[in-house]
Design an enzyme around this catalytic site. Structure first.
Site, short mmCIF file in Angstrom:
data_model
loop_
_atom_site.label_atom_id
_atom_site.label_comp_id
_atom_site.label_asym_id
_atom_site.label_seq_id
_atom_site.Cartn_x
_atom_site.Cartn_y
_atom_site.Cartn_z
N GLU A 158 171.25 -18.21 161.47
CA GLU A 158 170.14 -17.78 160.62
C GLU A 158 169.34 -18.92 159.99
O GLU A 158 169.30 -19.06 158.76
CB GLU A 158 170.66 -16.86 159.50
CG GLU A 158 171.31 -15.60 160.00
CD GLU A 158 171.67 -14.64 158.86
OE1 GLU A 158 171.61 -15.04 157.69
OE2 GLU A 158 172.00 -13.49 159.15
N GLU A 342 176.12 -10.33 164.01
CA GLU A 342 176.54 -9.84 162.69
C GLU A 342 175.90 -8.48 162.44
O GLU A 342 174.71 -8.30 162.69
CB GLU A 342 176.08 -10.76 161.54
CG GLU A 342 176.89 -12.01 161.37
CD GLU A 342 176.39 -12.85 160.20
OE1 GLU A 342 175.86 -12.30 159.21
OE2 GLU A 342 176.53 -14.09 160.29
#
Ligand code: FCB
Length: 443
Positions: A158, A342
Protein backbone atom coordinates in the site's frame (compact mmCIF):
# COMPACT_ATOMS: atom_id res chain seq x y z
CA UNK A 1 -3.75 -23.70 -7.20
CA UNK A 2 -5.86 -20.87 -5.81
CA UNK A 3 -4.19 -19.40 -2.73
CA UNK A 4 -6.34 -19.07 0.38
CA UNK A 5 -4.43 -17.39 3.12
CA UNK A 6 -4.14 -15.05 6.04
CA UNK A 7 -2.02 -11.90 6.12
CA UNK A 8 0.00 -10.11 8.81
CA UNK A 9 2.78 -7.50 9.00
CA UNK A 10 6.00 -7.52 10.99
CA UNK A 11 5.57 -4.45 13.22
CA UNK A 12 1.97 -5.38 13.93
CA UNK A 13 2.69 -8.84 15.34
CA UNK A 14 6.35 -9.55 16.07
CA UNK A 15 7.29 -7.57 19.19
CA UNK A 16 10.89 -8.29 20.29
CA UNK A 17 11.90 -4.89 18.96
CA UNK A 18 15.38 -4.90 20.43
CA UNK A 19 16.18 -8.59 20.23
CA UNK A 20 18.85 -10.35 18.19
CA UNK A 21 20.29 -7.17 16.73
CA UNK A 22 17.13 -5.61 15.28
CA UNK A 23 17.58 -1.91 14.51
CA UNK A 24 15.11 0.88 15.22
CA UNK A 25 12.22 1.43 12.80
CA UNK A 26 10.20 4.58 12.18
CA UNK A 27 7.30 2.89 13.97
CA UNK A 28 9.36 2.39 17.16
CA UNK A 29 10.18 6.09 17.12
CA UNK A 30 6.68 7.26 16.24
CA UNK A 31 4.85 5.02 18.74
CA UNK A 32 7.29 6.18 21.42
CA UNK A 33 6.25 9.82 21.00
CA UNK A 34 3.40 10.99 23.26
CA UNK A 35 0.04 11.43 21.57
CA UNK A 36 0.89 9.59 18.36
CA UNK A 37 -0.81 6.23 19.02
CA UNK A 38 -4.07 5.85 20.94
CA UNK A 39 -3.41 5.26 24.64
CA UNK A 40 0.34 5.25 24.04
CA UNK A 41 0.31 1.67 22.71
CA UNK A 42 3.44 0.44 20.94
CA UNK A 43 4.57 -2.66 19.04
CA UNK A 44 7.16 -3.50 21.67
CA UNK A 45 5.49 -6.82 22.53
CA UNK A 46 2.54 -6.93 20.10
CA UNK A 47 1.50 -10.58 19.60
CA UNK A 48 4.96 -11.76 20.63
CA UNK A 49 4.99 -13.63 17.33
CA UNK A 50 8.80 -13.47 17.33
CA UNK A 51 8.70 -16.10 20.08
CA UNK A 52 5.31 -17.71 19.49
CA UNK A 53 5.59 -18.26 15.74
CA UNK A 54 5.46 -22.08 15.96
CA UNK A 55 2.05 -21.81 17.61
CA UNK A 56 0.92 -19.36 14.93
CA UNK A 57 2.01 -21.71 12.13
CA UNK A 58 0.00 -24.49 13.79
CA UNK A 59 -3.02 -22.18 13.95
CA UNK A 60 -2.76 -21.68 10.19
CA UNK A 61 -2.33 -25.39 9.56
CA UNK A 62 -5.44 -26.00 11.68
CA UNK A 63 -7.35 -23.39 9.70
CA UNK A 64 -6.53 -25.19 6.48
CA UNK A 65 -5.09 -22.27 4.51
CA UNK A 66 -2.50 -22.99 1.83
CA UNK A 67 -0.67 -19.65 1.96
CA UNK A 68 0.55 -17.09 4.49
CA UNK A 69 1.41 -13.50 3.64
CA UNK A 70 3.79 -11.95 6.16
CA UNK A 71 6.29 -9.10 5.99
CA UNK A 72 9.98 -9.00 6.72
CA UNK A 73 11.12 -6.23 9.07
CA UNK A 74 13.84 -4.38 7.20
CA UNK A 75 15.55 -3.25 10.45
CA UNK A 76 15.89 -6.88 11.55
CA UNK A 77 17.78 -7.66 8.36
CA UNK A 78 19.72 -4.40 7.95
CA UNK A 79 19.57 -2.55 11.29
CA UNK A 80 20.57 0.78 9.76
CA UNK A 81 18.88 0.26 6.41
CA UNK A 82 22.06 -0.18 4.44
CA UNK A 83 25.36 -1.97 4.74
CA UNK A 84 25.86 -4.69 7.36
CA UNK A 85 23.44 -7.61 7.34
CA UNK A 86 22.16 -9.03 10.62
CA UNK A 87 22.22 -12.80 10.12
CA UNK A 88 20.19 -13.43 13.29
CA UNK A 89 17.33 -11.42 11.79
CA UNK A 90 17.41 -13.45 8.58
CA UNK A 91 17.57 -16.67 10.61
CA UNK A 92 14.19 -15.86 12.14
CA UNK A 93 12.49 -15.70 8.73
CA UNK A 94 14.45 -18.72 7.54
CA UNK A 95 12.99 -20.83 10.36
CA UNK A 96 9.50 -19.48 9.74
CA UNK A 97 9.68 -20.27 6.02
CA UNK A 98 10.88 -23.83 6.73
CA UNK A 99 8.01 -24.38 9.16
CA UNK A 100 5.48 -23.09 6.63
CA UNK A 101 6.86 -25.29 3.86
CA UNK A 102 6.73 -28.32 6.18
CA UNK A 103 3.00 -27.61 6.59
CA UNK A 104 2.43 -27.07 2.84
CA UNK A 105 1.65 -23.40 3.42
CA UNK A 106 3.04 -21.25 0.58
CA UNK A 107 5.01 -18.32 2.03
CA UNK A 108 4.17 -14.95 0.41
CA UNK A 109 6.74 -12.41 1.57
CA UNK A 110 6.09 -8.66 1.66
CA UNK A 111 9.38 -6.77 1.76
CA UNK A 112 8.08 -3.43 3.00
CA UNK A 113 5.05 -3.02 5.22
CA UNK A 114 5.92 0.46 6.55
CA UNK A 115 8.64 -0.26 9.15
CA UNK A 116 11.47 1.69 7.52
CA UNK A 117 14.79 1.67 9.39
CA UNK A 118 14.98 4.94 11.34
CA UNK A 119 18.50 5.59 10.03
CA UNK A 120 17.06 5.92 6.50
CA UNK A 121 14.27 8.20 7.70
CA UNK A 122 16.93 10.42 9.24
CA UNK A 123 18.30 10.85 5.71
CA UNK A 124 14.90 11.79 4.27
CA UNK A 125 13.10 8.45 4.15
CA UNK A 126 11.02 7.95 1.01
CA UNK A 127 11.38 11.64 0.16
CA UNK A 128 14.96 10.75 -0.75
CA UNK A 129 15.53 8.91 -4.03
CA UNK A 130 18.42 6.99 -2.49
CA UNK A 131 15.97 5.04 -0.29
CA UNK A 132 14.74 3.29 -3.45
CA UNK A 133 18.26 2.01 -4.09
CA UNK A 134 18.71 0.93 -0.49
CA UNK A 135 15.39 -0.94 -0.75
CA UNK A 136 16.62 -2.91 -3.77
CA UNK A 137 19.82 -3.79 -1.90
CA UNK A 138 17.79 -5.07 1.06
CA UNK A 139 15.45 -7.00 -1.28
CA UNK A 140 18.49 -8.74 -2.75
CA UNK A 141 19.73 -9.72 0.71
CA UNK A 142 16.39 -11.26 1.67
CA UNK A 143 16.03 -13.03 -1.69
CA UNK A 144 19.54 -14.47 -1.43
CA UNK A 145 18.43 -16.20 1.75
CA UNK A 146 14.82 -17.13 1.01
CA UNK A 147 14.14 -17.25 -2.76
CA UNK A 148 14.90 -20.97 -2.90
CA UNK A 149 11.75 -21.62 -0.82
CA UNK A 150 9.56 -18.52 -1.23
CA UNK A 151 7.66 -18.56 -4.54
CA UNK A 152 5.74 -15.33 -4.05
CA UNK A 153 7.16 -11.86 -3.37
CA UNK A 154 5.37 -8.58 -2.76
CA UNK A 155 7.66 -5.59 -2.92
CA UNK A 156 5.56 -2.89 -1.20
CA UNK A 157 2.39 -2.84 0.84
CA UNK A 158 0.00 0.00 0.00
CA UNK A 159 2.35 2.79 -1.09
CA UNK A 160 -0.70 5.10 -1.26
CA UNK A 161 -1.60 4.61 2.40
CA UNK A 162 2.02 4.94 3.47
CA UNK A 163 2.41 8.19 1.55
CA UNK A 164 -0.86 9.72 2.74
CA UNK A 165 -0.83 8.75 6.40
CA UNK A 166 2.93 8.73 6.88
CA UNK A 167 4.04 11.77 4.88
CA UNK A 168 0.99 13.87 3.90
CA UNK A 169 -1.21 13.79 7.03
CA UNK A 170 1.21 12.53 9.68
CA UNK A 171 -1.16 10.12 11.42
CA UNK A 172 1.27 7.22 10.81
CA UNK A 173 5.05 7.02 11.06
CA UNK A 174 7.13 8.94 10.20
CA UNK A 175 4.51 11.56 11.08
CA UNK A 176 5.19 14.19 8.41
CA UNK A 177 2.46 16.64 7.36
CA UNK A 178 3.47 17.65 3.85
CA UNK A 179 0.06 17.35 2.11
CA UNK A 180 0.61 17.35 -1.68
CA UNK A 181 4.34 17.97 -1.18
CA UNK A 182 4.48 14.32 -0.09
CA UNK A 183 4.09 13.21 -3.74
CA UNK A 184 7.77 12.34 -4.32
CA UNK A 185 7.13 9.55 -1.79
CA UNK A 186 4.86 7.96 -4.39
CA UNK A 187 7.53 7.98 -7.06
CA UNK A 188 10.40 6.91 -4.84
CA UNK A 189 8.40 3.98 -3.47
CA UNK A 190 7.44 2.93 -6.99
CA UNK A 191 11.04 3.28 -8.12
CA UNK A 192 12.03 1.14 -5.14
CA UNK A 193 9.46 -1.41 -6.30
CA UNK A 194 10.94 -1.45 -9.81
CA UNK A 195 14.52 -1.79 -8.62
CA UNK A 196 13.61 -4.45 -6.06
CA UNK A 197 11.57 -6.41 -8.62
CA UNK A 198 14.64 -6.54 -10.88
CA UNK A 199 16.83 -7.68 -7.97
CA UNK A 200 14.30 -10.38 -7.08
CA UNK A 201 14.15 -11.64 -10.65
CA UNK A 202 17.95 -11.85 -10.83
CA UNK A 203 17.79 -14.11 -7.80
CA UNK A 204 15.23 -16.44 -9.29
CA UNK A 205 12.21 -15.24 -7.35
CA UNK A 206 9.08 -16.91 -8.71
CA UNK A 207 6.11 -14.58 -8.68
CA UNK A 208 6.74 -10.84 -8.13
CA UNK A 209 3.89 -8.50 -7.20
CA UNK A 210 3.16 -5.12 -5.69
CA UNK A 211 0.20 -4.66 -3.34
CA UNK A 212 -1.94 -1.56 -3.78
CA UNK A 213 -4.82 -0.42 -1.62
CA UNK A 214 -7.72 0.20 -4.00
CA UNK A 215 -11.19 1.58 -3.53
CA UNK A 216 -14.10 1.96 -5.94
CA UNK A 217 -14.84 5.70 -5.94
CA UNK A 218 -18.40 7.02 -6.16
CA UNK A 219 -19.38 10.64 -6.69
CA UNK A 220 -21.67 11.98 -3.94
CA UNK A 221 -24.10 13.25 -6.61
CA UNK A 222 -24.43 13.77 -10.36
CA UNK A 223 -23.38 17.40 -9.89
CA UNK A 224 -20.38 17.98 -12.22
CA UNK A 225 -18.36 19.40 -9.29
CA UNK A 226 -18.83 16.16 -7.31
CA UNK A 227 -18.08 14.04 -10.38
CA UNK A 228 -14.86 16.00 -10.99
CA UNK A 229 -13.86 15.63 -7.34
CA UNK A 230 -14.48 11.86 -7.50
CA UNK A 231 -12.31 11.70 -10.60
CA UNK A 232 -9.51 13.54 -8.78
CA UNK A 233 -9.70 11.17 -5.83
CA UNK A 234 -9.73 8.08 -8.04
CA UNK A 235 -6.64 9.43 -9.80
CA UNK A 236 -4.75 9.92 -6.55
CA UNK A 237 -5.84 6.80 -4.70
CA UNK A 238 -6.03 4.22 -7.47
CA UNK A 239 -4.43 5.39 -10.70
CA UNK A 240 -1.34 7.09 -9.27
CA UNK A 241 -0.13 3.68 -8.10
CA UNK A 242 -1.61 1.31 -10.71
CA UNK A 243 -1.03 3.25 -13.96
CA UNK A 244 2.77 3.55 -13.74
CA UNK A 245 3.11 -0.14 -12.84
CA UNK A 246 0.66 -1.46 -15.45
CA UNK A 247 0.82 1.18 -18.19
CA UNK A 248 4.25 2.75 -17.70
CA UNK A 249 2.97 6.29 -17.22
CA UNK A 250 1.60 8.51 -14.48
CA UNK A 251 -1.96 9.82 -14.78
CA UNK A 252 -2.27 13.47 -15.72
CA UNK A 253 -2.62 15.44 -12.49
CA UNK A 254 -1.89 18.89 -13.91
CA UNK A 255 -5.51 19.99 -13.40
CA UNK A 256 -4.86 19.82 -9.65
CA UNK A 257 -1.59 21.71 -9.92
CA UNK A 258 0.37 18.53 -9.27
CA UNK A 259 3.56 17.66 -11.11
CA UNK A 260 6.04 14.89 -10.42
CA UNK A 261 9.33 16.65 -11.07
CA UNK A 262 11.38 13.88 -9.51
CA UNK A 263 10.78 11.36 -12.34
CA UNK A 264 13.96 10.69 -14.31
CA UNK A 265 14.52 9.07 -17.71
CA UNK A 266 14.26 5.30 -17.46
CA UNK A 267 12.40 5.25 -14.14
CA UNK A 268 9.07 4.31 -15.67
CA UNK A 269 10.65 1.47 -17.66
CA UNK A 270 11.85 -0.03 -14.39
CA UNK A 271 8.54 0.59 -12.64
CA UNK A 272 6.50 -1.00 -15.43
CA UNK A 273 8.53 -4.17 -15.94
CA UNK A 274 5.95 -6.98 -16.26
CA UNK A 275 4.62 -8.44 -13.02
CA UNK A 276 3.26 -11.88 -12.24
CA UNK A 277 0.36 -10.45 -10.33
CA UNK A 278 -1.20 -7.37 -8.82
CA UNK A 279 -1.94 -7.48 -5.10
CA UNK A 280 -5.10 -5.65 -4.10
CA UNK A 281 -6.16 -4.76 -0.57
CA UNK A 282 -9.86 -3.98 -0.35
CA UNK A 283 -11.76 -2.73 2.68
CA UNK A 284 -14.54 -0.41 1.45
CA UNK A 285 -15.64 1.92 -1.35
CA UNK A 286 -15.29 5.71 -1.03
CA UNK A 287 -17.87 8.44 -1.69
CA UNK A 288 -16.42 11.77 -2.73
CA UNK A 289 -17.83 15.29 -3.00
CA UNK A 290 -16.46 18.63 -4.17
CA UNK A 291 -14.38 20.40 -1.51
CA UNK A 292 -15.96 23.21 0.48
CA UNK A 293 -12.74 25.24 0.71
CA UNK A 294 -9.41 25.67 -1.01
CA UNK A 295 -6.91 22.88 -0.37
CA UNK A 296 -7.38 19.34 -1.59
CA UNK A 297 -9.58 18.96 -4.71
CA UNK A 298 -12.06 16.58 -2.99
CA UNK A 299 -13.69 15.75 0.30
CA UNK A 300 -14.81 12.40 1.75
CA UNK A 301 -18.61 12.49 1.85
CA UNK A 302 -18.94 9.22 3.75
CA UNK A 303 -21.02 6.20 2.81
CA UNK A 304 -24.30 5.72 4.62
CA UNK A 305 -26.90 2.98 4.63
CA UNK A 306 -24.56 0.05 5.27
CA UNK A 307 -23.49 -1.71 8.46
CA UNK A 308 -20.13 -0.50 9.79
CA UNK A 309 -17.14 -2.19 11.42
CA UNK A 310 -15.68 -1.20 14.81
CA UNK A 311 -13.46 1.20 12.86
CA UNK A 312 -16.61 2.79 11.38
CA UNK A 313 -15.76 1.51 7.91
CA UNK A 314 -18.85 0.69 5.77
CA UNK A 315 -19.37 -2.98 4.95
CA UNK A 316 -20.04 -3.15 1.19
CA UNK A 317 -19.16 -6.65 -0.05
CA UNK A 318 -20.16 -6.01 -3.66
CA UNK A 319 -17.57 -3.21 -3.70
CA UNK A 320 -14.98 -5.97 -4.06
CA UNK A 321 -16.66 -7.27 -7.22
CA UNK A 322 -17.05 -3.70 -8.47
CA UNK A 323 -13.37 -3.01 -7.83
CA UNK A 324 -12.09 -6.17 -9.52
CA UNK A 325 -14.31 -5.89 -12.59
CA UNK A 326 -13.48 -2.17 -12.74
CA UNK A 327 -9.74 -2.94 -12.81
CA UNK A 328 -10.31 -5.39 -15.65
CA UNK A 329 -12.35 -2.80 -17.57
CA UNK A 330 -9.71 -0.11 -17.02
CA UNK A 331 -6.55 -2.10 -17.74
CA UNK A 332 -7.74 -4.94 -20.00
CA UNK A 333 -4.89 -7.17 -21.09
CA UNK A 334 -2.42 -5.05 -19.10
CA UNK A 335 -3.95 -6.39 -15.89
CA UNK A 336 -1.97 -9.39 -14.62
CA UNK A 337 -3.62 -12.04 -12.41
CA UNK A 338 -5.00 -10.41 -9.27
CA UNK A 339 -4.43 -11.55 -5.70
CA UNK A 340 -6.63 -10.05 -2.99
CA UNK A 341 -3.82 -9.72 -0.47
CA UNK A 342 -5.95 -8.21 2.33
CA UNK A 343 -9.64 -8.11 3.19
CA UNK A 344 -11.23 -8.19 6.62
CA UNK A 345 -12.87 -6.18 9.38
CA UNK A 346 -12.36 -5.03 12.96
CA UNK A 347 -14.96 -5.88 15.59
CA UNK A 348 -15.20 -5.54 19.35
CA UNK A 349 -14.34 -9.17 20.05
CA UNK A 350 -13.94 -10.45 23.60
CA UNK A 351 -14.31 -14.00 24.91
CA UNK A 352 -17.71 -14.77 26.44
CA UNK A 353 -18.20 -16.52 29.80
CA UNK A 354 -17.53 -19.91 28.19
CA UNK A 355 -14.27 -18.67 26.70
CA UNK A 356 -15.42 -18.66 23.07
CA UNK A 357 -15.39 -15.55 20.85
CA UNK A 358 -18.60 -15.20 18.88
CA UNK A 359 -17.70 -12.83 16.04
CA UNK A 360 -20.80 -13.31 13.91
CA UNK A 361 -20.33 -9.95 12.18
CA UNK A 362 -16.93 -11.07 10.87
CA UNK A 363 -18.46 -14.27 9.51
CA UNK A 364 -21.05 -12.17 7.66
CA UNK A 365 -18.30 -9.86 6.39
CA UNK A 366 -16.15 -12.69 5.05
CA UNK A 367 -19.09 -14.63 3.66
CA UNK A 368 -20.24 -11.57 1.71
CA UNK A 369 -16.79 -10.72 0.41
CA UNK A 370 -15.91 -14.27 -0.66
CA UNK A 371 -19.24 -14.40 -2.54
CA UNK A 372 -18.33 -11.08 -4.23
CA UNK A 373 -14.92 -12.53 -5.13
CA UNK A 374 -16.62 -15.52 -6.72
CA UNK A 375 -18.92 -13.21 -8.71
CA UNK A 376 -15.92 -11.22 -10.01
CA UNK A 377 -14.25 -14.46 -11.10
CA UNK A 378 -17.46 -15.60 -12.79
CA UNK A 379 -17.45 -12.25 -14.63
CA UNK A 380 -14.02 -13.04 -16.03
CA UNK A 381 -11.49 -11.47 -13.65
CA UNK A 382 -8.46 -13.72 -13.22
CA UNK A 383 -8.14 -13.81 -9.41
CA UNK A 384 -5.64 -16.28 -7.99
CA UNK A 385 -5.66 -15.71 -4.26
CA UNK A 386 -7.52 -14.29 -1.28
CA UNK A 387 -5.95 -13.43 2.09
CA UNK A 388 -7.91 -12.55 5.19
CA UNK A 389 -6.60 -9.63 7.21
CA UNK A 390 -5.69 -10.88 9.70
CA UNK A 391 -4.61 -14.13 11.30
CA UNK A 392 -4.31 -12.50 14.73
CA UNK A 393 -5.65 -9.45 16.52
CA UNK A 394 -2.65 -7.12 16.37
CA UNK A 395 -1.19 -3.61 16.67
CA UNK A 396 -3.45 -1.58 14.38
CA UNK A 397 -1.11 1.37 13.78
CA UNK A 398 -2.46 4.67 15.21
CA UNK A 399 -5.34 2.76 16.86
CA UNK A 400 -2.97 0.60 18.88
CA UNK A 401 -4.67 -2.55 20.18
CA UNK A 402 -8.17 -1.06 19.95
CA UNK A 403 -9.12 -2.55 16.57
CA UNK A 404 -9.29 -6.34 16.49
CA UNK A 405 -9.06 -7.77 12.95
CA UNK A 406 -8.04 -11.36 13.77
CA UNK A 407 -9.58 -14.72 13.05
CA UNK A 408 -7.79 -15.53 16.28
CA UNK A 409 -8.30 -13.47 19.44
CA UNK A 410 -5.15 -12.37 21.27
CA UNK A 411 -5.14 -11.51 24.97
CA UNK A 412 -2.43 -8.86 24.87
CA UNK A 413 -1.68 -9.19 28.59
CA UNK A 414 -0.76 -12.86 28.31
CA UNK A 415 -0.31 -13.52 24.59
CA UNK A 416 -2.95 -16.25 24.77
CA UNK A 417 -4.55 -17.10 21.39
CA UNK A 418 -8.20 -18.14 21.06
CA UNK A 419 -9.60 -18.99 17.62
CA UNK A 420 -12.83 -17.05 17.10
CA UNK A 421 -16.05 -18.44 15.60
CA UNK A 422 -14.94 -16.98 12.24
CA UNK A 423 -11.81 -19.17 12.31
CA UNK A 424 -13.94 -22.31 12.67
CA UNK A 425 -16.38 -21.04 10.05
CA UNK A 426 -13.59 -20.32 7.53
CA UNK A 427 -12.04 -23.75 8.10
CA UNK A 428 -15.34 -25.36 7.12
CA UNK A 429 -15.81 -23.11 4.09
CA UNK A 430 -12.29 -23.84 2.81
CA UNK A 431 -12.81 -27.57 3.26
CA UNK A 432 -15.89 -27.34 1.00
CA UNK A 433 -13.98 -25.75 -1.90
CA UNK A 434 -13.56 -28.10 -4.85
CA UNK A 435 -11.65 -28.38 -8.12
CA UNK A 436 -8.97 -25.75 -8.73
CA UNK A 437 -10.12 -23.91 -5.58
CA UNK A 438 -9.64 -26.86 -3.28
CA UNK A 439 -7.02 -26.58 -0.58
CA UNK A 440 -5.03 -29.82 -0.72
CA UNK A 441 -4.84 -31.42 2.72
CA UNK A 442 -2.18 -33.66 4.08
CA UNK A 443 -3.74 -36.95 5.18
C1 FCB B 1 -4.26 -2.01 5.73
C2 FCB B 1 -2.86 -2.34 6.19
C3 FCB B 1 -2.80 -3.39 7.28
C4 FCB B 1 -3.92 -3.21 8.29
C5 FCB B 1 -5.25 -3.09 7.58
C6 FCB B 1 -6.42 -2.97 8.53
O1 FCB B 1 -4.29 -0.74 5.18
O2 FCB B 1 -2.08 -2.79 5.11
O3 FCB B 1 -1.54 -3.33 7.88
O4 FCB B 1 -3.66 -2.14 9.09
O5 FCB B 1 -5.24 -1.99 6.73
Amino acid sequence: MFLWGTATASYQIEGAVSEDGRGVSVWDTFAGEPGRVRDGHTGEVACDHYHRWPEDVELMAGLGVNSYRFSVAWPRVQPTGSGPVNQAGLDFYDRLVDALCARDIVPAVTLFHWDLPQALEDRGGWLDRDTAHRFAEYAAVVADRLADRVPMWITLNEPFVHMVFGYALGTHAPGRTLLLDALPVAHHQLLGHGLAAAALRERGAGRVLITNNCTPVRAASADPADVAAAHAYDTLHNRLFNDPVLLGKYPDMSAYGVRLDCVRDGDLDLISAPLDGLGINYYNPTRIAAPSDEGLPFTDAGITGYPTTAFGWPVVPDGLRELLTGLKARYGDALPPVYVTENGCSQHDEPGPDGTVDDRARIDYLDGHIAALDRARAEGVDVRGYYVWSLLDNFEWAEGYHQRFGLVHVDFATGRRTPKASYHWLRERLAERTGADAVPRKP
